[in-house]
Design an enzyme around this catalytic site. Structure first.
Site, short mmCIF file in Angstrom:
data_model
loop_
_atom_site.label_atom_id
_atom_site.label_comp_id
_atom_site.label_asym_id
_atom_site.label_seq_id
_atom_site.Cartn_x
_atom_site.Cartn_y
_atom_site.Cartn_z
N ASP A 1 0.79 -1.20 -0.08
CA ASP A 1 0.08 0.01 0.10
C ASP A 1 0.84 1.34 -0.07
OD1 ASP A 1 -2.50 -1.55 0.05
OD2 ASP A 1 -2.29 -1.87 2.17
N TYR B 1 6.71 -10.30 6.28
CA TYR B 1 6.32 -8.70 6.65
C TYR B 1 7.39 -8.64 7.94
CZ TYR B 1 3.12 -7.99 3.00
OH TYR B 1 2.46 -7.87 1.90
#
Length: 445
Positions: free
Chosen positions: A144, A215
């Site tokens: 994002d 992540y």
């Protein structure tokens, strides 16, 4: 009024240069406006003795307009003269200057990472257009706006110096286009190509061949119980329904919210910083940021460790409670795991590699200097250790947080619509728009 002023000016000065000024003024002093205008018209249409027209002054000559130079016809690059090959590129980027990874249909306030990379590919004629579908462009993980990545991967077809048979032999690799160096010359310093795979495995796709995504979410330890956060993070392990840990989007029409988490830990980074280290096969939209937001609540002792189990139990919590996501800036797509691949990195002794390596060093030093200056800025300003008059600041990972008067437990909050409702409403809106378009088309015809 304009014509009247012009008449006076011409009669007094322009037409009688060299004459005695006082005589001219006396001659026309008693003339009416109509007489002056009539005399002006006579002077402008009459020719001097000898039949020669007066030479116009430089101010009245029309500007000479040079004919525009013929633009050199740009030769269109002929891709048909070249072979192409399928490759994979590994790259890294700092995301806070970009509007996310993926190209958007509508214009965005900031460029996207994909958009910048494809523009560079097109500029050096490695791909025939800026339309990703024309060269089978595929990405590994979609990040994002504001999110960074360290080992992102894309796969695509590019122009080649070698024919298909030559491409199979690694001994011909030195003759191939130096993809990494060429692209790094065109890309900004905060987007870097780190390696190329000239022969990906058969059937390789950067998105579907990824075995897992890794992540990391960085955060400062201040005001947080790290041990409680570690206990809560471990509850994410395994396969669960994560509908309460993502952003619901009717346009995607997702019906399966089950995802598998392989590892979930709280790890130290430095004396003051930790990270939420997370590995999973795939993730939903905003899933990591939603997971982190709930871990912050546990770490602040605003919620119990069991909050995570309760949110994963869709029978106990069938609809997502309303809460704020954690900030996007501390989130990093740290790694992407693929089957064994032959990654070729740039020669670190090569001049161009050294040159652009120094650019990254300069970029890093620049941010370090800004951080030091910001710390000095903080130290010279007055600060207060008092709390906000009994208010609570919810940690969102960005240093500011959200200040509230009274904290409301997650179990008592208002909830969002069920995923099925969100999907159905989107389909209804889409049907309504399509019907409206058909109606307009019929009426216009």
């Amino acid at each position: 009024m304009f014509l009247w002023k012009k008449a006076v000016k011409v009669l007094r000065v322009g037409s009688f240069r060299g004459s005695n000024k006082s005589v001219m003024e006396d001659k026309y002093a008693d003339w009416s406006k109509e007489q002056l205008i009539e005399r002006l018209l006579e002077l402008e249409t009459s020719e001097p003795a000898g039949g020669q027209k007066p030479s116009p002054s430089a101010s009245t000559l029309p500007n000479k307009v040079k004919p525009p130079k013929k633009a050199k016809a740009s030769r269109k690059f002929d891709f048909s003269k070249y072979d192409r090959r399928f490759i994979a590129l590994k790259f890294a980027y700092l995301g806070w200057n970009y509007n996310g990874l993926a190209i958007q249909k509508e214009p965005t306030p900031q460029p996207t990472i994909e958009g910048v990379i494809i523009e560079a590919l097109n500029k050096c004629k490695l791909v025939p257009s800026t339309e990703p579908q024309t060269f089978h462009f595929s990405r590994c993980g979609r990040t994002d706006k504001g999110v960074s990545a360290m080992n992102q991967v894309i796969s695509l077809y590019v122009r080649s110096n070698l024919n298909p048979e030559e491409q199979l032999d690694p001994q011909n690799d030195p003759r191939e286009i130096p993809y990494v160096n060429i692209l790094n010359q065109l890309l900004p310093d905060d987007i870097r190509i780190s390696a190329v795979c000239l022969r990906p495995p058969k059937g390789f796709d950067a998105r579907f061949s990824c075995q897992y995504r890794h992540y990391r979410y960085l955060f400062h330890k201040e005001g947080l119980d790290i041990q409680r956060m570690g206990e809560a993070a471990s509850l994410f392990l395994g396969e669960h329904d994560f509908r309460n840990f993502c952003k619901l989007d009717g346009s995607k029409q997702i019906t399966n919210y089950r995802r598998t988490i392989m590892s979930a830990k709280i790890l130290p980074i430095s004396d003051d910083f930790y990270c939420f280290d997370l590995i999973g096969s795939a993730f939903l939209w905003h899933q990591v940021r939603c997971m982190m937001a709930n871990l912050f609540l546990v770490g602040q002792n605003l919620e119990e460790v069991s909050l995570i189990s309760d949110m994963l139990d869709v029978e106990k919590t069938p609809r997502k409670p309303i809460y704020d996501m954690a900030s996007e800036v501390p989130l990093i797509l740290y790694d992407c795991k693929f089957p064994n691949m032959e990654w070729i990195e740039t020669n670190l002794d090569d001049y161009k590699a050294i040159k652009y390596g120094k650019a990254i060093g300069a970029l890093t030093l620049g941010y370090q200097l800004k951080a030091e200056i910001a710390q000095i800025f903080k130290e010279v300003l007055p600060s207060s250790s008092a709390n906000l008059a009994g208010k609570t600041t919810i940690n969102l990972g960005n240093g500011k947080g959200k200040v509230i008067t009274k904290y409301e437990k997650m179990s008592r909050r208002n909830v969002m619509e069920a995923p099925e409702t969100v999907n159905e409403k989107f389909k209804q809106r889409k049907r309504f728009k399509n019907e409206a378009k058909r109606t307009d088309a019929v009426s216009s015809s």
